[in-house]
Write a protein that holds these residues in place. Structure first.
Motif, PDB file in Angstrom:
ATOM      1  N   ASN A   1       0.639  -1.084  -0.006  1.00 29.43           N
ATOM      2  CA  ASN A   1      -0.048  -0.117  -0.098  1.00 29.43           C
ATOM      3  C   ASN A   1       0.761   1.313   0.034  1.00 29.43           C
ATOM      4  N   TYR A   2       2.004   1.270   0.815  1.00 29.45           N
ATOM      5  CA  TYR A   2       2.776   2.266   0.742  1.00 29.45           C
ATOM      6  C   TYR A   2       3.275   2.550  -0.609  1.00 29.45           C
ATOM      7  N   HIS A   3       3.860   1.414  -1.115  1.00 37.14           N
ATOM      8  CA  HIS A   3       4.611   1.528  -2.587  1.00 37.14           C
ATOM      9  C   HIS A   3       3.683   2.348  -3.641  1.00 37.14           C
ATOM     10  N   ALA A   4       2.253   1.792  -3.495  1.00 40.19           N
ATOM     11  CA  ALA A   4       1.389   2.417  -4.475  1.00 40.19           C
ATOM     12  C   ALA A   4       1.177   3.835  -4.115  1.00 40.19           C
ATOM     13  N   ALA A   5       1.152   4.241  -2.744  1.00 41.14           N
ATOM     14  CA  ALA A   5       0.687   5.608  -2.411  1.00 41.14           C
ATOM     15  C   ALA A   5       1.804   6.647  -3.194  1.00 41.14           C
ATOM     16  N   VAL A   6       3.064   5.987  -2.416  1.00 38.93           N
ATOM     17  CA  VAL A   6       4.253   6.765  -3.105  1.00 38.93           C
ATOM     18  C   VAL A   6       4.288   6.827  -4.524  1.00 38.93           C
ATOM     19  N   THR A   7       3.936   5.915  -5.423  1.00 41.88           N
ATOM     20  CA  THR A   7       3.860   5.863  -6.711  1.00 41.88           C
ATOM     21  C   THR A   7       3.019   7.151  -7.235  1.00 41.88           C
ATOM     22  N   PHE A   8       2.022   7.248  -6.698  1.00 43.56           N
ATOM     23  CA  PHE A   8       1.035   8.346  -7.163  1.00 43.56           C
ATOM     24  C   PHE A   8       1.350   9.779  -6.541  1.00 43.56           C
ATOM     25  N   ALA A   9       2.026   9.716  -5.216  1.00 45.96           N
ATOM     26  CA  ALA A   9       2.550  10.983  -5.058  1.00 45.96           C
ATOM     27  C   ALA A   9       3.494  11.334  -5.971  1.00 45.96           C
ATOM     28  N   VAL A  10       4.588  10.439  -6.434  1.00 46.37           N
ATOM     29  CA  VAL A  10       5.686  10.856  -7.411  1.00 46.37           C
ATOM     30  C   VAL A  10       4.998  11.351  -8.791  1.00 46.37           C
ATOM     31  N   LEU A  11       4.067  10.556  -9.185  1.00 46.40           N
ATOM     32  CA  LEU A  11       3.310  10.980 -10.500  1.00 46.40           C
ATOM     33  C   LEU A  11       2.472  12.216 -10.247  1.00 46.40           C
ATOM     34  N   GLY A  12       2.243  12.728  -8.922  1.00 42.15           N
ATOM     35  CA  GLY A  12       1.599  13.920  -8.862  1.00 42.15           C
ATOM     36  C   GLY A  12       2.131  14.999  -9.057  1.00 42.15           C
TER      37      GLY A  12
ATOM     38  N   LEU B   1       7.025  15.163 -13.162  1.00 44.53           N
ATOM     39  CA  LEU B   1       7.027  13.900 -13.314  1.00 44.53           C
ATOM     40  C   LEU B   1       5.626  13.288 -13.468  1.00 44.53           C
ATOM     41  N   ASN B   2       4.866  13.923 -13.903  1.00 46.56           N
ATOM     42  CA  ASN B   2       3.286  13.466 -13.951  1.00 46.56           C
ATOM     43  C   ASN B   2       3.366  12.998 -15.655  1.00 46.56           C
ATOM     44  N   ILE B   3       3.613  11.540 -15.740  1.00 51.08           N
ATOM     45  CA  ILE B   3       3.538  10.991 -17.055  1.00 51.08           C
ATOM     46  C   ILE B   3       2.051  10.945 -17.345  1.00 51.08           C
ATOM     47  N   LEU B   4       1.005  11.094 -16.472  1.00 52.39           N
ATOM     48  CA  LEU B   4      -0.208  10.935 -16.747  1.00 52.39           C
ATOM     49  C   LEU B   4      -0.936  12.181 -17.180  1.00 52.39           C
ATOM     50  N   ALA B   5      -0.201  13.320 -17.033  1.00 53.95           N
ATOM     51  CA  ALA B   5      -0.938  14.530 -17.187  1.00 53.95           C
ATOM     52  C   ALA B   5      -2.029  14.671 -18.131  1.00 53.95           C
ATOM     53  N   ASN B   6      -1.772  14.106 -19.479  1.00 55.19           N
ATOM     54  CA  ASN B   6      -2.421  14.345 -20.726  1.00 55.19           C
ATOM     55  C   ASN B   6      -3.582  13.136 -20.904  1.00 55.19           C
ATOM     56  N   VAL B   7      -3.803  12.226 -20.017  1.00 56.58           N
ATOM     57  CA  VAL B   7      -4.782  11.082 -20.160  1.00 56.58           C
ATOM     58  C   VAL B   7      -6.120  11.576 -19.780  1.00 56.58           C
ATOM     59  N   THR B   8      -7.094  11.188 -20.317  1.00 60.97           N
ATOM     60  CA  THR B   8      -8.376  11.375 -19.918  1.00 60.97           C
ATOM     61  C   THR B   8      -8.713  10.729 -18.354  1.00 60.97           C
ATOM     62  N   LEU B   9      -9.793  11.281 -17.873  1.00 56.38           N
ATOM     63  CA  LEU B   9     -10.231  10.833 -16.506  1.00 56.38           C
ATOM     64  C   LEU B   9     -10.430   9.318 -16.352  1.00 56.38           C
ATOM     65  N   LYS B  10     -10.987   8.866 -17.453  1.00 58.18           N
ATOM     66  CA  LYS B  10     -11.350   7.438 -17.517  1.00 58.18           C
ATOM     67  C   LYS B  10      -9.952   6.462 -17.680  1.00 58.18           C
ATOM     68  N   GLN B  11      -9.126   7.160 -18.468  1.00 65.33           N
ATOM     69  CA  GLN B  11      -7.837   6.140 -18.833  1.00 65.33           C
ATOM     70  C   GLN B  11      -6.926   6.659 -17.416  1.00 65.33           C
ATOM     71  N   TYR B  12      -7.103   7.479 -16.766  1.00 63.75           N
ATOM     72  CA  TYR B  12      -6.253   7.608 -15.444  1.00 63.75           C
ATOM     73  C   TYR B  12      -6.906   6.805 -14.449  1.00 63.75           C
TER      74      TYR B  12
END
Length: 160
Positions: free
Chosen positions: A67-78, A82-93
């Motif tokens: 759970n910690y690793h998953a949370a850190v992953t999305f903290a980094v992606l936030g 570093l946000n490689i997901l910045a341009n995806v749709t909400l559904k894709q995200y």
């Protein structure tokens, strides 16, 4: 982390494990492989739970590190840079996030044997071997391997 990501990519490419996956699902799988142990503190779940560590309290003693690793992953992606997901749709995200979290949580070794049995059953089901004779007894609890395989294959088929 890089070796797990490379191995995942090689398995996807050489064994065709990526067939039928959308590009965002492939991205999610590779991201999960890369981040599955991000910021690992060097101690296992059992230690965190037994010592009543803050992470164990935060995650209610359930797959604490995962759970910690998953949370850190999305903290980094936030982070904007570093946000490689910045341009995806909400559904894709949502699909990417769900896949990454699911895959990282699946690295909890307390679930290992059940997942291996399910994977074996899926492979047998896909090859058309389900229902064939040869019910040797399992070394993990006494029930027959074919019964476990049938049960796991039914679960795998339901998910497919």
């Amino acid at each position: 982390a890089v070796d797990v990501c490379q191995t995942t990519y090689c398995l996807m490419e050489t064994m065709g494990l990526d067939k039928g996956l959308k590009p965002i699902e492939k991205l999610a799988m590779l991201t999960a492989a890369l981040c599955h142990d991000i910021q690992h503190p060097g101690l296992n779940n059992a230690y965190h739970i037994a010592s009543r560590a803050p992470l164990a309290i935060l995650y209610n003693d359930n797959s604490v590190l995962e759970n910690y690793h998953a949370a850190v992953t999305f903290a980094v992606l936030g982070r904007p840079s570093l946000n490689i997901l910045a341009n995806v749709t909400l559904k894709q995200y949502q699909t990417i996030r769900q896949t990454i979290v699911h895959m990282i949580l699946a690295t909890d070794m307390t679930c290992h044997f059940e997942m291996v049995e399910t994977f074996k059953a899926l492979l047998e089901w896909r090859s058309g071997g389900l229902g064939s004779s040869g019910g040797s007894s399992s070394s993990h609890g006494g029930s027959s391997a074919s019964a476990k395989t049938a049960k796991a294959a039914a679960a795998a088929k339901a998910k497919a």
